[in-house]
Design a protein around this motif. Structure first.
Motif, PDB file in Angstrom:
ATOM      1  N   UNK A  75      -8.300   5.239  -4.416  1.00  0.00           N
ATOM      2  CA  UNK A  75      -8.596   4.137  -3.204  1.00  0.00           C
ATOM      3  C   UNK A  75      -9.638   4.861  -2.398  1.00  0.00           C
ATOM      4  N   UNK A  76     -10.554   3.960  -2.092  1.00  0.00           N
ATOM      5  CA  UNK A  76     -11.850   4.243  -1.082  1.00  0.00           C
ATOM      6  C   UNK A  76     -11.362   3.819   0.354  1.00  0.00           C
ATOM      7  N   UNK A  77     -11.179   4.344   1.257  1.00  0.00           N
ATOM      8  CA  UNK A  77     -10.774   3.886   2.624  1.00  0.00           C
ATOM      9  C   UNK A  77     -11.970   3.396   3.337  1.00  0.00           C
ATOM     10  N   UNK A  78     -11.802   1.935   3.256  1.00  0.00           N
ATOM     11  CA  UNK A  78     -12.874   1.236   4.108  1.00  0.00           C
ATOM     12  C   UNK A  78     -12.352   0.441   5.438  1.00  0.00           C
ATOM     13  N   UNK A  79     -11.287   0.466   5.696  1.00  0.00           N
ATOM     14  CA  UNK A  79     -10.705  -0.156   6.960  1.00  0.00           C
ATOM     15  C   UNK A  79      -9.273   0.328   7.138  1.00  0.00           C
ATOM     16  N   UNK A  80      -9.008  -0.171   8.264  1.00  0.00           N
ATOM     17  CA  UNK A  80      -7.784   0.328   9.038  1.00  0.00           C
ATOM     18  C   UNK A  80      -6.655   0.027   7.865  1.00  0.00           C
ATOM     19  N   UNK A  81      -6.491  -1.221   7.280  1.00  0.00           N
ATOM     20  CA  UNK A  81      -5.702  -1.674   6.284  1.00  0.00           C
ATOM     21  C   UNK A  81      -5.848  -0.693   5.065  1.00  0.00           C
ATOM     22  N   UNK A  82      -6.912  -0.218   4.617  1.00  0.00           N
ATOM     23  CA  UNK A  82      -6.771   0.794   3.419  1.00  0.00           C
ATOM     24  C   UNK A  82      -6.097   1.889   3.988  1.00  0.00           C
ATOM     25  N   UNK A  83      -6.459   2.407   5.378  1.00  0.00           N
ATOM     26  CA  UNK A  83      -5.880   3.484   5.781  1.00  0.00           C
ATOM     27  C   UNK A  83      -4.463   3.710   5.720  1.00  0.00           C
ATOM     28  N   UNK A  84      -3.734   2.628   6.301  1.00  0.00           N
ATOM     29  CA  UNK A  84      -2.476   2.226   6.228  1.00  0.00           C
ATOM     30  C   UNK A  84      -1.704   2.291   4.870  1.00  0.00           C
ATOM     31  N   UNK A  85      -2.320   1.613   4.082  1.00  0.00           N
ATOM     32  CA  UNK A  85      -1.904   1.631   2.719  1.00  0.00           C
ATOM     33  C   UNK A  85      -1.725   2.865   2.038  1.00  0.00           C
ATOM     34  N   UNK A  86      -2.864   3.652   2.330  1.00  0.00           N
ATOM     35  CA  UNK A  86      -2.741   5.027   1.581  1.00  0.00           C
ATOM     36  C   UNK A  86      -1.697   5.880   2.286  1.00  0.00           C
TER      37      UNK A  86
END
Length: 232
Positions: free
Chosen positions: A1-12
């Motif tokens: 996963x490439x973190x590009x947003x707050x949503x991505x960070x939360x999912x990670x």
């Protein structure tokens, strides 16, 4: 996963700590297990809020409804209830219970952070045991959820593990959960922590859940803490 947003960070971060949906489906599928809240009795503080008219019949959102015991109680008291749970087994159980009690409840099987309730406001939001199963980073999402869906002057209530209690309540540092990659059964809270987390809201009460000398229509457990807050 490439973190590009707050949503991505939360999912990670969720992937490191969240109990999978399958865990909760298995948990609620075994209805005969000796789980204290596998009952049909509402929480004692919820009953008191209704009887003392801290809250009156209104639109309610319940987060983590489990087998529906609190949602059903509120519906019987004249509240319009939307009840959410991640587990399809919990929702199926709650739906059956509501049908048996002849009450109408809008049940939603969904992660509370993926809810699609556009522009919908509730006068009361209730959480019995969901909050302490959230990883520290999800407190941010939780407060955003409350702010989004709670009407002005509305109230919300939670019950959660006390620190180092009988049923759980880990008192580790937030950092340690990520190091361990485990919530250790659920996070524990005290009054000061809840005041710090929900400082944006008006505190109405924070106290221990009562578990002795209850009326037959009340449920309570030791080593739980309950809180009632109001949106300014």
């Amino acid at each position: 996963m490439i973190v590009k947003s707050e949503h991505d960070l939360m999912q990670l971060l969720d992937s490191l700590l969240r109990e999978p949906k399958e865990f909760w489906d298995s948990f609620y599928k075994e209805k005969s297990n000796d789980i204290p809240f596998f009952c049909d009795t509402p929480d004692e503080h919820l009953v008191k809020y209704v009887e003392r008219e801290n809250i009156r019949p209104c639109h309610v959102l319940e987060l983590g409804c489990g087998n529906g015991r609190n949602a059903i109680y509120l519906a019987k008291q004249g509240f319009s209830v939307t009840a959410v749970d991640l587990s399809k087994e919990a929702i199926a159980w709650a739906t059956d219970q509501a049908a048996n009690d002849n009450v109408q409840i809008h049940f939603v099987c969904e992660n509370i952070f993926d809810l699609d309730l556009p522009c919908q406001k509730f006068n009361f939001i209730y959480d019995s045991g969901c909050f302490h199963h959230l990883a520290p980073h999800r407190r941010i999402s939780y407060i955003q959820l409350i702010q989004k869906h709670l009407a002005n002057k509305g109230q919300f209530s939670i019950s959660a593990f006390k620190e180092n209690g009988k049923y759980g309540g880990s008192s580790l540092s937030d950092q340690q959960y990520y190091i361990d990659r485990s919530l250790h059964g659920g996070l524990g809270y005290n009054k000061e922590k809840l005041q710090a987390i929900f400082h944006e809201f008006m505190e109405i009460e924070i106290r221990d859940m009562q578990y002795e000398h209850l009326h037959e229509n009340e449920f309570g457990l030791e080593d739980f803490i309950v809180g009632l807050f109001k949106k300014a």
